[in-house]
Design a protein around this motif. Structure first.
Motif, mmCIF file in Angstrom:
data_model
loop_
_atom_site.group_PDB
_atom_site.id
_atom_site.type_symbol
_atom_site.label_atom_id
_atom_site.label_comp_id
_atom_site.label_asym_id
_atom_site.label_seq_id
_atom_site.Cartn_x
_atom_site.Cartn_y
_atom_site.Cartn_z
ATOM 1 N N SER A 141 -8.768 13.779 -39.033
ATOM 2 C CA SER A 141 -7.393 14.099 -38.654
ATOM 3 C C SER A 141 -6.803 15.164 -39.573
ATOM 4 N N PRO A 149 -3.799 8.261 -39.580
ATOM 5 C CA PRO A 149 -3.743 7.963 -38.141
ATOM 6 C C PRO A 149 -4.068 6.510 -37.847
ATOM 7 N N ALA A 205 -0.876 3.473 -37.579
ATOM 8 C CA ALA A 205 -0.684 4.712 -38.327
ATOM 9 C C ALA A 205 0.366 4.508 -39.410
#
Length: 372
Positions: free
Chosen positions: A176, A140, A152
């Motif tokens: 994430s 991310p 990202a």
């Protein structure tokens, strides 16, 4: 304090009031072992009173403010009594680590080892999930500790998160991937790891097969060994001398060594030798990089105190479920359905089901190293 009660250097004095001090962040390596040596090298300082020695140990610590860097865009904290700690080892190529890490003294770093430690409610048991550094993931967008934003990226290796944005980007990437908030972050460097093992008097392991890896400078015949710091470092870094030569095989060796180290600490006399205790604590606090919530000796004492009941028998260690990448056998990809079982179990403070890791890639090094 009277002259009669002044402690000698290296020996804590009784009844000394603790002081608070923090040092700015830095980088380190090999925090995969922090559950063991933190408990041994720092824990009992809370009851000894360390005066100026406490101040010195506090000044050794390096911290990184994960919370400020990442802000509110994170998974919510789970208030069920459990804790999740991202333990990261960085393959740093600078200073004392140049010779140990190889390469040039360019200051670069990669996440060589990554483990999520989940401490269950009651702090009697733990699960450890290793993340292979060669896993292809979607990284991310994240800010590093200096506030610089990094874009990202898709289909990149997991260890690129650390080399791109340091500790904060690594934490952001793990959160994430898992959907789980990391309550703490810990890191240790190459040279510190080696010195800690030496100060413990070595670690006893048994190898069921011979290990010969010129790249990690490790040559062990099958049998029982007391590994010194250099040998221990070689063991947790080797990947060509065992199994299929993959990072997955190395992870299995690392997990076996962590268990051996935890067992070893329970047998050595650090709790009865103030000098040995101080030496361990001094090395540990010079070696460690922690999130700012753990960035004081007091905080580390409290943290280690919460882990002291966990031994190797109450610690389950697994590797994040992965499969070999069909297009590149030197890389792995996340086995998403099985990995989801792991993250769901940790989120709910439940044991990781056996089905989550059954049939996934292993590296074929299981059982090569055991505790003596």
């Amino acid at each position: 304090m009277s002259a009669e009660s002044t402690p000698e250097p290296g020996i804590p004095g009784p009844g000394t009031k603790a002081m608070s001090h923090r040092k700015p962040r830095g980088r380190g390596r090999r925090a995969l072992l922090v559950t063991a040596w933190t408990a041994a090298g720092i824990l009992v300082l809370g009851g000894t009173g360390v005066g100026y020695l406490y101040f010195k140990l506090n000044g050794n610590l390096r911290t990184v403010d994960i919370n400020q860097a990442l802000g509110g865009d994170r998974p919510a904290k789970v208030d069920n009594g459990s804790e999740n700690i991202l333990v990261l080892g960085s393959d740093t190529r600078s200073g004392a680590n140049k010779k140990l890490g190889g390469g040039t003294d360019d200051g670069s770093a990669r996440s060589d080892t990554a483990m999520i430690i989940h401490v269950y409610q009651g702090h009697k048991k733990a699960s450890v999930v290793s993340i292979p550094r060669d896993t292809l993931i979607d990284r991310p967008s994240c800010k590093d500790a200096k506030g610089v934003t990094h874009s990202a990226a898709t289909g990149v290796m997991f260890n690129s998160a650390y080399s791109t944005g340091g500790a904060t980007c690594a934490v952001k990437t793990v959160e994430s991937m898992t959907g789980i908030r990391m309550d703490h972050y810990l890191e240790v460097d190459f040279s510190g790891f080696q010195k800690l093992v030496d100060e413990l008097g070595g670690v006893d392991v048994t190898t069921t097969k011979a290990i010969d890896d010129r790249e990690s400078h490790l040559d062990l015949k099958a049998g029982t060994h007391t590994l010194d710091g250099a040998q221990a470092l070689g063991l947790v870094r080797t990947r060509h001398g065992v199994g299929d030569g993959s990072d997955l095989g190395r992870i299995q060796l690392q997990q076996a060594f962590v268990k051996a180290l935890i067992d070893q600490i329970k047998q050595v006399g650090v709790f009865t030798s103030p000098k040995k205790l101080y030496d361990l604590a001094d090395t540990a606090t010079k070696t460690i990089t922690a999130d700012s919530d753990l960035g004081s000796v007091n905080s580390l004492i409290d943290f280690a105190n919460g882990l002291k009941s966990i031994d190797s028998k109450n610690m389950r260690m697994v590797t994040m479920p992965v499969e070999y990448d069909p297009s590149n056998p030197n890389r792995v990809i996340v086995a998403k359905a099985k990995a989801k079982q792991v993250w769901k179990a940790l989120e709910n403070d439940q044991p990781i089901p056996a089905s989550a890791t059954k049939g996934t890639a292993t590296g074929q090094a299981e059982g090569v190293v055991t505790s003596s």
